[in-house]
Write a protein that holds these residues in place. Structure first.
Motif, PDB file in Angstrom:
ATOM      1  N   PHE A   1       0.833  -1.195   0.000  1.00  0.00           N
ATOM      2  CA  PHE A   1       0.000   0.000   0.000  1.00  0.00           C
ATOM      3  C   PHE A   1       0.872   1.252   0.000  1.00  0.00           C
ATOM      4  O   PHE A   1       1.935   1.283   0.616  1.00  0.00           O
ATOM      5  CB  PHE A   1      -0.925   0.020   1.230  1.00  0.00           C
ATOM      6  CG  PHE A   1      -1.972  -1.052   1.190  1.00  0.00           C
ATOM      7  CD1 PHE A   1      -3.107  -0.903   0.412  1.00  0.00           C
ATOM      8  CD2 PHE A   1      -1.809  -2.229   1.914  1.00  0.00           C
ATOM      9  CE1 PHE A   1      -4.065  -1.896   0.362  1.00  0.00           C
ATOM     10  CE2 PHE A   1      -2.765  -3.222   1.875  1.00  0.00           C
ATOM     11  CZ  PHE A   1      -3.897  -3.060   1.091  1.00  0.00           C
ATOM     12  N   ASP A   2       0.392   2.275  -0.697  1.00  0.00           N
ATOM     13  CA  ASP A   2       1.105   3.553  -0.713  1.00  0.00           C
ATOM     14  C   ASP A   2       0.820   4.371   0.537  1.00  0.00           C
ATOM     15  O   ASP A   2       1.643   5.191   0.940  1.00  0.00           O
ATOM     16  CB  ASP A   2       0.691   4.375  -1.942  1.00  0.00           C
ATOM     17  CG  ASP A   2       1.045   3.691  -3.240  1.00  0.00           C
ATOM     18  OD1 ASP A   2       2.232   3.349  -3.422  1.00  0.00           O
ATOM     19  OD2 ASP A   2       0.140   3.488  -4.066  1.00  0.00           O
TER      20      ASP A   2
ATOM     21  N   GLY B   1       7.905   6.387   8.254  1.00  0.00           N
ATOM     22  CA  GLY B   1       7.743   6.414   6.811  1.00  0.00           C
ATOM     23  C   GLY B   1       6.373   6.035   6.287  1.00  0.00           C
ATOM     24  O   GLY B   1       6.145   6.117   5.082  1.00  0.00           O
ATOM     25  N   ALA B   2       5.449   5.615   7.131  1.00  0.00           N
ATOM     26  CA  ALA B   2       4.103   5.290   6.668  1.00  0.00           C
ATOM     27  C   ALA B   2       3.325   6.585   6.412  1.00  0.00           C
ATOM     28  O   ALA B   2       3.373   7.509   7.222  1.00  0.00           O
ATOM     29  CB  ALA B   2       3.368   4.430   7.695  1.00  0.00           C
ATOM     30  N   CYS B   3       2.633   6.655   5.287  1.00  0.00           N
ATOM     31  CA  CYS B   3       1.819   7.822   4.940  1.00  0.00           C
ATOM     32  C   CYS B   3       0.413   7.583   5.495  1.00  0.00           C
ATOM     33  O   CYS B   3      -0.370   6.835   4.915  1.00  0.00           O
ATOM     34  CB  CYS B   3       1.768   8.011   3.431  1.00  0.00           C
ATOM     35  SG  CYS B   3       3.391   8.308   2.702  1.00  0.00           S
ATOM     36  N   ILE B   4       0.096   8.219   6.624  1.00  0.00           N
ATOM     37  CA  ILE B   4      -1.150   7.929   7.332  1.00  0.00           C
ATOM     38  C   ILE B   4      -1.954   9.202   7.545  1.00  0.00           C
ATOM     39  O   ILE B   4      -1.424  10.214   8.008  1.00  0.00           O
ATOM     40  CB  ILE B   4      -0.868   7.315   8.727  1.00  0.00           C
ATOM     41  CG1 ILE B   4       0.034   6.098   8.617  1.00  0.00           C
ATOM     42  CG2 ILE B   4      -2.185   6.953   9.423  1.00  0.00           C
ATOM     43  CD1 ILE B   4       0.511   5.573   9.967  1.00  0.00           C
TER      44      ILE B   4
ATOM     45  N   ALA C   1      -3.573  11.550   3.954  1.00  0.00           N
ATOM     46  CA  ALA C   1      -2.754  10.430   3.482  1.00  0.00           C
ATOM     47  C   ALA C   1      -2.327  10.654   2.030  1.00  0.00           C
ATOM     48  O   ALA C   1      -1.163  10.416   1.671  1.00  0.00           O
ATOM     49  CB  ALA C   1      -3.520   9.115   3.619  1.00  0.00           C
ATOM     50  N   LEU C   2      -3.234  11.131   1.198  1.00  0.00           N
ATOM     51  CA  LEU C   2      -2.913  11.387  -0.212  1.00  0.00           C
ATOM     52  C   LEU C   2      -1.828  12.451  -0.349  1.00  0.00           C
ATOM     53  O   LEU C   2      -0.911  12.324  -1.177  1.00  0.00           O
ATOM     54  CB  LEU C   2      -4.175  11.798  -0.979  1.00  0.00           C
ATOM     55  CG  LEU C   2      -5.212  10.695  -1.146  1.00  0.00           C
ATOM     56  CD1 LEU C   2      -6.549  11.275  -1.605  1.00  0.00           C
ATOM     57  CD2 LEU C   2      -4.715   9.626  -2.108  1.00  0.00           C
TER      58      LEU C   2
END
Length: 182
Positions: free
Chosen positions: A75-76, A110-113, A145-146
């Motif tokens: 997942f991005d 580093g997770a885009c949350i 997140a986007l």
């Protein structure tokens, strides 16, 4: 009351390659969770993205599921959704603080949350914040997140590790008496 104020909202980013997101929702208050998911999914669809939705038992499990998916999937980005309504005990404080802290730490790794876990005093506040035609906090979490995904793509892949790694001793060929390589 915050509901009567106007706030600036960044325009959604554009993507050359559609992003893939995981929406992790704690449906303890199912009607509220459904509104949050509806708002998040609509926002992702606006940019041509795709998503999967998984449910976990409660807000404390949301970051754990995101952490697992971040390590083991492709997942991005991620959208954390749920609702915590203040009750009669201090459990509210624990759930709010610990879920938020864990999501922040995952983001720093580093997770885009986008964090859309509502923390409110009563059900009415939750309903107002969750409603897609209202404050649409689910949509706001997806938009966050986007935006983080877009920043990550702008700056390219990770060039260095995040956080601290234990020092490793690497030895030269067997029998070498010089010891570890520095």
């Amino acid at each position: 009351m915050a509901g009567h104020e106007t706030h600036y909202t960044l325009p959604l980013p554009e993507f050359d390659k559609a992003p893939k997101l995981l929406i992790v929702v704690a449906p303890y208050y199912k009607d509220i969770a459904d509104q949050l998911v509806a708002g998040a999914s609509a926002e992702i669809e606006k940019v041509g993205g795709s998503f999967e939705v998984i449910e976990v038992p409660g807000a404390l499990e949301v970051p754990t599921a995101i952490g697992q998916a971040h390590r083991m999937s492709n997942f991005d980005g991620f959208v954390a959704l749920g609702c915590v309504i203040r009750g009669e005990t201090t459990h509210y404080d624990t759930v709010c603080n610990d879920s938020s802290r864990a999501i922040t730490l995952l983001g720093l790794q580093g997770a885009c949350i986008g964090n859309g876990i509502l923390t409110v005093e009563n059900r009415t506040q939750a309903e107002v914040r969750a409603e897609v035609a209202g404050q649409n906090k689910g949509g706001g979490a997806a938009a966050a997140a986007l935006h983080l995904i877009a920043l990550g793509r702008r700056w390219g892949s990770a060039r260095r590790s995040v956080g601290f790694l234990p020092e490793r001793e690497e030895f030269q060929i067997a029998g070498d008496t010089k010891g570890p390589v520095a």
